[in-house]
Design a protein around this motif. Structure first.
Motif, mmCIF file in Angstrom:
data_model
loop_
_atom_site.group_PDB
_atom_site.id
_atom_site.type_symbol
_atom_site.label_atom_id
_atom_site.label_comp_id
_atom_site.label_asym_id
_atom_site.label_seq_id
_atom_site.Cartn_x
_atom_site.Cartn_y
_atom_site.Cartn_z
ATOM 1 N N LEU A 198 -22.690 16.347 -5.480
ATOM 2 C CA LEU A 198 -22.683 15.528 -4.267
ATOM 3 C C LEU A 198 -21.351 14.782 -4.225
ATOM 4 N N LYS A 199 -20.554 15.108 -3.233
ATOM 5 C CA LYS A 199 -19.232 14.483 -3.156
ATOM 6 C C LYS A 199 -19.270 13.219 -2.300
ATOM 7 N N ILE A 200 -18.693 12.173 -2.851
ATOM 8 C CA ILE A 200 -18.552 10.906 -2.113
ATOM 9 C C ILE A 200 -17.068 10.717 -1.824
ATOM 10 N N GLY A 201 -16.716 10.535 -0.569
ATOM 11 C CA GLY A 201 -15.326 10.269 -0.194
ATOM 12 C C GLY A 201 -15.086 8.771 -0.236
ATOM 13 N N LEU A 202 -14.283 8.330 -1.181
ATOM 14 C CA LEU A 202 -14.029 6.887 -1.365
ATOM 15 C C LEU A 202 -12.632 6.579 -0.831
ATOM 16 N N ILE A 203 -12.568 5.864 0.292
ATOM 17 C CA ILE A 203 -11.277 5.586 0.926
ATOM 18 C C ILE A 203 -10.924 4.111 0.707
ATOM 19 N N LEU A 204 -9.816 3.881 0.011
ATOM 20 C CA LEU A 204 -9.438 2.511 -0.378
ATOM 21 C C LEU A 204 -7.934 2.319 -0.351
ATOM 22 N N PRO A 205 -7.475 1.080 -0.077
ATOM 23 C CA PRO A 205 -6.040 0.811 -0.243
ATOM 24 C C PRO A 205 -5.713 0.699 -1.738
ATOM 25 N N MET A 206 -5.126 1.739 -2.311
ATOM 26 C CA MET A 206 -4.788 1.728 -3.740
ATOM 27 C C MET A 206 -3.337 1.298 -3.955
ATOM 28 N N THR A 207 -2.559 1.264 -2.869
ATOM 29 C CA THR A 207 -1.165 0.819 -2.929
ATOM 30 C C THR A 207 -0.962 -0.171 -1.774
ATOM 31 N N GLY A 208 0.200 -0.818 -1.742
ATOM 32 C CA GLY A 208 0.482 -1.754 -0.646
ATOM 33 C C GLY A 208 -0.105 -3.125 -0.892
ATOM 34 N N PRO A 209 -0.033 -4.010 0.118
ATOM 35 C CA PRO A 209 -0.387 -5.424 -0.096
ATOM 36 C C PRO A 209 -1.861 -5.666 -0.439
ATOM 37 N N PHE A 210 -2.728 -4.703 -0.153
ATOM 38 C CA PHE A 210 -4.153 -4.916 -0.433
ATOM 39 C C PHE A 210 -4.658 -4.021 -1.568
ATOM 40 N N ALA A 211 -3.725 -3.619 -2.434
ATOM 41 C CA ALA A 211 -4.072 -2.713 -3.538
ATOM 42 C C ALA A 211 -5.096 -3.325 -4.494
ATOM 43 N N SER A 212 -5.140 -4.664 -4.589
ATOM 44 C CA SER A 212 -6.120 -5.260 -5.511
ATOM 45 C C SER A 212 -7.546 -4.947 -5.055
ATOM 46 N N THR A 213 -7.752 -4.854 -3.738
ATOM 47 C CA THR A 213 -9.080 -4.499 -3.217
ATOM 48 C C THR A 213 -9.460 -3.093 -3.697
ATOM 49 N N GLY A 214 -8.522 -2.161 -3.561
ATOM 50 C CA GLY A 214 -8.773 -0.788 -3.989
ATOM 51 C C GLY A 214 -9.002 -0.690 -5.485
ATOM 52 N N VAL B 269 -17.598 16.230 1.839
ATOM 53 C CA VAL B 269 -18.257 15.059 1.276
ATOM 54 C C VAL B 269 -19.510 14.759 2.094
ATOM 55 N N GLU B 270 -20.512 14.216 1.417
ATOM 56 C CA GLU B 270 -21.784 13.926 2.094
ATOM 57 C C GLU B 270 -21.950 12.430 2.358
ATOM 58 N N ILE B 271 -21.117 11.616 1.719
ATOM 59 C CA ILE B 271 -21.177 10.166 1.924
ATOM 60 C C ILE B 271 -19.738 9.646 1.967
ATOM 61 N N LEU B 272 -19.476 8.727 2.901
ATOM 62 C CA LEU B 272 -18.175 8.036 2.933
ATOM 63 C C LEU B 272 -18.376 6.634 2.376
ATOM 64 N N ALA B 273 -17.380 6.119 1.672
ATOM 65 C CA ALA B 273 -17.523 4.770 1.105
ATOM 66 C C ALA B 273 -16.150 4.111 0.975
ATOM 67 N N ALA C 184 -18.085 8.868 11.200
ATOM 68 C CA ALA C 184 -19.410 8.834 10.557
ATOM 69 C C ALA C 184 -20.498 9.149 11.581
ATOM 70 N N THR C 185 -20.355 8.585 12.781
ATOM 71 C CA THR C 185 -21.361 8.797 13.826
ATOM 72 C C THR C 185 -21.412 10.263 14.217
ATOM 73 N N GLU C 186 -20.240 10.842 14.450
ATOM 74 C CA GLU C 186 -20.174 12.224 14.916
ATOM 75 C C GLU C 186 -20.776 13.185 13.877
ATOM 76 N N ALA C 187 -20.471 12.934 12.608
ATOM 77 C CA ALA C 187 -20.936 13.844 11.548
ATOM 78 C C ALA C 187 -22.296 13.438 10.985
ATOM 79 N N LYS C 188 -22.844 12.323 11.471
ATOM 80 C CA LYS C 188 -24.100 11.767 10.922
ATOM 81 C C LYS C 188 -23.999 11.603 9.408
ATOM 82 N N THR C 189 -22.881 11.045 8.978
ATOM 83 C CA THR C 189 -22.629 10.860 7.543
ATOM 84 C C THR C 189 -22.816 9.394 7.168
ATOM 85 N N PRO C 190 -23.618 9.110 6.146
ATOM 86 C CA PRO C 190 -23.747 7.712 5.709
ATOM 87 C C PRO C 190 -22.381 7.139 5.336
#
Ligand code: DHB
Length: 390
Positions: free
Chosen positions: A28-44, A95-99, A114-120
């Motif tokens: 089960l693939k989860i697509g994890l999208i995060l700012p890993m670089t740039g000014p908000f990298a600490s969040t990622g 991926v079956e879930i976006l996060a 997410a709406t179009e693909a009905k993806t959580p």
């Protein structure tokens, strides 16, 4: 039955069972999208670390499905990039879930996909109230700015602060925080004597802080996104606002655990309301903080980290209920109403809004064992995202 017939029956049963069994074994693939670089990298960095920690602690297989996380770096405030990653992750990588979703504009950008693909779509960080209304497939494990602001607005009005100035970052969560602070502080008898908005990109706090000092409020209410607190604190100290009698208050984003200790003495005494402190004295949090530190060179988790950890908990527990199915409607139905004890305290996913209800704590920055922490001194249980004021 003779041997040949038995073998045939066995072969047939394998044939019949096989498709279901194969599906259950598919990763089960989860697509994890995060700012890993740039000014908000600490969040990622925080969320990536707690997603890994959760998987390490709970195993990489849930409901017969092996979890695979596909991490994408959307680099900062780049909504088109976030949207493209969401699309590609669903279409090409299956991926079956976006996060993830480190900032509000990024969650807004991905919601239609997410709406179009009905993806959580699990929002682990972004905190503008309206985000959950942007897709019926969104579930949120972070917090909302109105939810976090209520506590400090009520506390200030009751604790001798008559005149307040507000300073917020000029985008949706800042507007949410400012509107809530003004409404609740005014209802408690306080008056707002000035307000400023600082740009999200390349902010310079110096001129704004000077304006605050010149107008002599009793307190300055601040909301800035995670990572920006140090720059605010530096200006507050350099321009001598504390000496001029101005108290610093805000949501806990400004005294973010990730950077709080590095702010040094100027941060002492800052009062904020928020849903997470690394100093929260529960057994669940002590275990979480210790495990995070062990896996991350002694660092502390912050509120972004706990949003990621709880996001994974929500995914795992929901998959157990759906037997590994991720179909958007089934997944959402199973996730709604979920409750658990998080490191932050008790939480619930409201079935009607898909937003998180949680305890909001009042905290004061103090020294504990030689380090700065947000020490909780009061709590408001089961705070929902408040309905917008008209
Ligand atoms: C958001 C981002 C933050 O870093 C934060 O502390 C609060 C809100 C946001 O963009 O939603």
């Amino acid at each position: 039955m003779n041997v040949a017939l038995r073998m045939l029956a066995l072969a047939l049963s394998i044939f019949v069972l096989a498709p279901g069994a194969v599906t259950a074994q598919q990763p089960l693939k989860i697509g994890l999208i995060l700012p890993m670089t740039g000014p908000f990298a600490s969040t990622g960095r925080q969320i990536d670390a707690t997603v890994k920690l959760y998987i390490e602690q709970h195993g990489a297989t849930v409901a017969g499905r092996k979890i695979e996380v596909l991490l994408r770096d959307d680099t900062g405030v780049a909504p088109d990039t976030t949207k493209r990653f969401a699309q590609e992750l669903i279409t090409n990588d299956k991926v079956e879930i976006l996060a993830g979703f480190g900032l509000t504009p990024l969650a807004f950008a991905a919601a239609p996909i997410a709406t179009e693909a009905k993806t959580p779509m699990i929002v682990m960080a972004a905190a503008t109230s309206a985000i959950v209304t942007k897709s019926p497939y969104i579930l949120r494990t972070s917090f909302t700015l109105p939810q976090a602001t209520l506590g400090i607005a009520e506390w200030s009005a009751k604790n001798g602060i008559k005149k307040a100035f507000t300073l917020v970052t000029d985008y949706a969560p800042g507007l949410d925080a400012e509107a809530t602070f003004k409404r609740v502080f005014a209802a408690g008898g306080g008056s707002i004597i000035g307000e400023v908005m600082v740009p999200l990109r390349n902010p310079d706090y110096a001129p704004f802080i000077q304006r605050v000092k010149d107008s002599k409020p009793d307190a300055l209410f601040v909301f800035v996104p995670s990572g920006e607190g140090s720059a605010v604190m530096k200006q507050f100290a350099e321009r001598g606002l504390a000496q001029a009698g101005v108290k610093l208050i805000g949501t806990g984003d400004v005294t973010d655990d990730d950077i709080l200790d590095s702010m040094g003495p100027p941060a002492l005494g800052t009062i904020t309301s928020f849903h997470y402190s690394a100093a929260h004295p529960s057994p669940e949090n002590k275990a979480f903080v210790a495990a995070f530190a062990k896996a991350n060179n002694g660092q502390r988790p912050n509120f972004m980290g706990v949003g990621g950890y709880d996001g994974m908990h929500l995914i795992y527990e929901t998959l157990k209920k759906t037997n590994g199915a991720t179909d958007g409607d089934k997944f959402l139905a199973a996730a709604k109403g979920m409750q658990w004890v998080s490191p932050r305290g008790p939480v619930k996913i409201e079935p009607d809004t898909r937003d998180i209800t949680q305890t909001i704590y009042l905290r004061k920055v103090e020294t504990v064992d030689g380090k700065l922490y947000n020490v909780e001194f009061a709590e408001m249980p089961a705070v929902k995202d408040p309905p917008p004021a008209n």
